[in-house]
Design a protein around this motif. Structure first.
Motif, PDB file in Angstrom:
ATOM      1  N   ALA A 273     -18.665  -9.561  -6.076  1.00 54.94           N
ATOM      2  CA  ALA A 273     -18.084 -11.029  -5.580  1.00 54.94           C
ATOM      3  C   ALA A 273     -18.815 -11.812  -4.832  1.00 54.94           C
ATOM      4  N   PHE A 274     -19.771 -11.288  -4.095  1.00 53.76           N
ATOM      5  CA  PHE A 274     -20.400 -12.225  -3.144  1.00 53.76           C
ATOM      6  C   PHE A 274     -21.717 -12.471  -3.638  1.00 53.76           C
ATOM      7  N   ASP A 275     -22.228 -12.356  -5.004  1.00 55.05           N
ATOM      8  CA  ASP A 275     -23.317 -12.759  -5.624  1.00 55.05           C
ATOM      9  C   ASP A 275     -23.166 -13.857  -6.857  1.00 55.05           C
ATOM     10  N   SER A 276     -24.243 -14.138  -7.403  1.00 51.85           N
ATOM     11  CA  SER A 276     -23.882 -14.901  -8.424  1.00 51.85           C
ATOM     12  C   SER A 276     -24.005 -14.401  -9.841  1.00 51.85           C
ATOM     13  N   GLY A 343     -17.357 -21.831  -4.369  1.00 49.87           N
ATOM     14  CA  GLY A 343     -17.412 -22.834  -5.272  1.00 49.87           C
ATOM     15  C   GLY A 343     -18.577 -22.718  -6.144  1.00 49.87           C
ATOM     16  N   LEU A 344     -18.560 -23.936  -7.149  1.00 52.69           N
ATOM     17  CA  LEU A 344     -19.434 -23.725  -8.077  1.00 52.69           C
ATOM     18  C   LEU A 344     -20.012 -25.466  -8.065  1.00 52.69           C
ATOM     19  N   VAL A 345     -21.218 -25.628  -7.290  1.00 49.78           N
ATOM     20  CA  VAL A 345     -21.576 -26.990  -7.088  1.00 49.78           C
ATOM     21  C   VAL A 345     -22.934 -27.565  -7.641  1.00 49.78           C
ATOM     22  N   SER A 346     -22.921 -28.494  -7.828  1.00 51.99           N
ATOM     23  CA  SER A 346     -24.141 -29.160  -8.381  1.00 51.99           C
ATOM     24  C   SER A 346     -24.976 -30.095  -7.273  1.00 51.99           C
ATOM     25  N   GLN A 353     -26.753 -24.387 -11.992  1.00 50.40           N
ATOM     26  CA  GLN A 353     -25.293 -24.411 -11.247  1.00 50.40           C
ATOM     27  C   GLN A 353     -25.564 -23.713  -9.994  1.00 50.40           C
ATOM     28  N   VAL A 354     -25.020 -23.741  -8.844  1.00 52.21           N
ATOM     29  CA  VAL A 354     -25.215 -23.348  -7.436  1.00 52.21           C
ATOM     30  C   VAL A 354     -23.696 -22.553  -7.046  1.00 52.21           C
ATOM     31  N   GLU A 366     -26.479 -20.000  -3.728  1.00 48.78           N
ATOM     32  CA  GLU A 366     -27.263 -19.318  -4.588  1.00 48.78           C
ATOM     33  C   GLU A 366     -27.148 -19.817  -6.065  1.00 48.78           C
ATOM     34  N   GLU A 367     -28.368 -20.154  -6.485  1.00 54.88           N
ATOM     35  CA  GLU A 367     -28.530 -20.481  -7.879  1.00 54.88           C
ATOM     36  C   GLU A 367     -28.025 -19.389  -8.899  1.00 54.88           C
ATOM     37  N   THR A 368     -27.276 -20.103  -9.949  1.00 57.68           N
ATOM     38  CA  THR A 368     -26.777 -19.152 -10.922  1.00 57.68           C
ATOM     39  C   THR A 368     -28.077 -19.324 -11.965  1.00 57.68           C
ATOM     40  N   GLN A 369     -27.731 -18.284 -13.226  1.00 58.99           N
ATOM     41  CA  GLN A 369     -28.480 -18.611 -14.411  1.00 58.99           C
ATOM     42  C   GLN A 369     -28.043 -19.845 -14.977  1.00 58.99           C
ATOM     43  N   MET A 370     -26.872 -20.188 -14.964  1.00 56.63           N
ATOM     44  CA  MET A 370     -26.466 -21.480 -15.614  1.00 56.63           C
ATOM     45  C   MET A 370     -27.068 -22.496 -15.238  1.00 56.63           C
TER      46      MET A 370
END
Ligand SMILES: Nc1nc2c(ncn2[C@@H]2O[C@H](COP(=O)(O)OP(=O)(O)OP(=O)(O)O)[C@@H](O)[C@H]2O)c(=O)[nH]1
Ligand SMILES: [Zn+2]
Length: 404
Positions: A273-276, A343-346, A353-354, A366-370
């Protein structure tokens, strides 16, 4: 090379440019002085800015899968936390789970019962805790207890920590979150809250003096998974009412309903829940949660979407005003209080996606793989759980931060 870059404009503000164990991330931010001091132990020179610190000393830096998840179990007095832990310990599963139970009592010394389950076998040990400020005792001794435990008994697969019925799980959670940054072998996986189906409404609606947040509501606000326990004691309509009250507080929470806290372990462990890692599922949740905001003192969930990108610097300022300065005022003159933020932010010029996460006064990008589609719209989706939340004010503030 991995390292942390510390930007010390003042002692209470710094940035971790890269997490020690998560290279694909942009930072963890806190203003807590004590946490800054802990970090400074890893810095070569506090005065200089920025400082790059190698992490070759951290034993398991190259083995991220060795890190052990910690799930915080919270819930109002008598809701069924211990019942849940006992159930987990005696259930057949192939995890080595360490459970730390805080039963704070009266008196100068508080004992902590600590049990380790391995294939159904129970060991028991008593750890003595010094009594002090409740919050600090929970934090400091909780961590120390876990470190001692790991030294004595070797590695576990999982750690469950029961907080006291009145503790603020946000304070405990942020401690573990920071600790993971410092090269610890453990990381915060999620927060599970237990409520009593029969008394939940009473506890959640209890009026507190204006300045205080209802503790039962705070525990629901911070939960990643919420267990409505003792369903045997209520009729269906009462259960419906509990369900809808809980979702109006926390629009993101996953609800489980149980008797004697019999849950499927898969539903409460390894939530990330606390990581990407949960990036994709998280995006779906953000879209799904839509709760009507109100400006009164109850805790609610507010979400909004804004097209476009934002610079990392302006996003930091936006979050810091909310979580640190607490200087954002809603339309009826109350300061907005954020308990949990996702949040999912740009971020401008970033292809990935971060994920934005905030709890207590700590937040993290945190940067996601997406990655964002070249031809698609970039969008920011934010979720706030807290008090005096005002969707229009929050959205306006974000848009102005974007255009600043
Ligand atoms: N009827 C009913 N009773 C339950 C259920 N689950 C737990 N209980 C009882 O509720 C009481 C409180 O449960 P605990 O597990 O001790 O609750 P807790 O949250 O650990 O309580 P504190 O540590 O005091 O905050 C115990 O007497 C349990 O046996 C349930 O599903 N139904
Ligand atoms: Zn208990």
């Amino acid at each position: 090379m991995l390292g942390i870059v510390v930007n010390l404009k003042s002692i209470r503000k710094y940035q971790l440019k890269e997490k020690l164990h998560y290279p694909a991330c942009t930072g963890l931010f806190t203003r807590k002085r004590e946490e800054a001091c802990q970090l400074s132990a890893y810095m070569e020179d506090e005065e200089d800015c920025p400082v790059l610190v190698p992490i070759t000393d951290f034993a398991h830096a190259d083995e991220p899968d060795r890190k052990i998840p910690v799930t915080i179990i919270t819930g109002y007095l008598g809701a069924g936390k211990t019942t849940l832990l006992n159930y987990i310990l005696t259930e057949q599963h192939n995890k080595r789970i360490a459970v730390i139970i805080n039963e704070f009592g009266e008196g100068s010394a508080v004992e902590k019962s600590l049990a380790i389950s391995q294939a159904g076998e129970l060991y028991e040990e008593w750890l003595e805790l010094r009594n002090g400020c409740l919050c600090c005792s929970v934090k400091d001794n909780g961590l120390k207890a876990i470190e001692n435990l790991m030294q004595k008994k070797g590695k576990f697969d999982y750690i469950l920590l029961e907080t006291t019925g009145l503790a603020d799980p946000g304070a405990v959670a942020s401690m573990f979150w920071v600790d993971a940054e410092l090269g610890s072998d453990i990381y915060l996986d999620g927060i599970v809250s237990v409520v009593d189906a029969k008394y939940a409404l009473k506890h959640l609606q209890e009026e507190k003096p204006e300045s205080l947040i209802n503790e039962a509501a705070r525990q629901v606000a911070l939960a990643d998974v919420l267990i409505i326990n003792k369903t045997d004691l209520v009729a269906e309509e009462e259960l419906d009412a509990v369900r809808s009250t809980v979702s109006s507080i926390n629009g993101l929470v996953k609800i489980l309903e149980t008797q004697r806290a019999r849950v499927n372990l898969m539903d409460i462990l390894d939530l990330h829940a606390f990581d990407s890692l949960s990036g994709k599922g998280f995006q779906d949740k953000l879209v799904a949660s839509a709760v009507h905001p109100h400006l009164d003192k109850s805790i609610v969930t507010v979400t909004f979407e804004v097209l476009g990108s934002i610079t990392e610097e302006n996003l930091n300022l936006f979050v810091q005003n909310l979580l640190w300065e607490k200087n954002v005022i809603n339309r009826i003159g109350h300061p907005i209080e954020v308990i949990r933020l996702k949040g999912l932010v740009s971020i401008k010029d970033k292809p990935q996606q971060v994920i934005l996460q905030g709890v207590h006064e700590l937040y993290d990008l945190e940067e996601t793989q997406m990655t964002w589609q070249d031809n698609g719209d970039r969008i920011n989706r934010l979720v706030f759980i807290g008090r005096h939340l005002d969707k229009e004010t929050l959205k306006q503030l974000f848009v102005s931060a974007q255009n600043a």
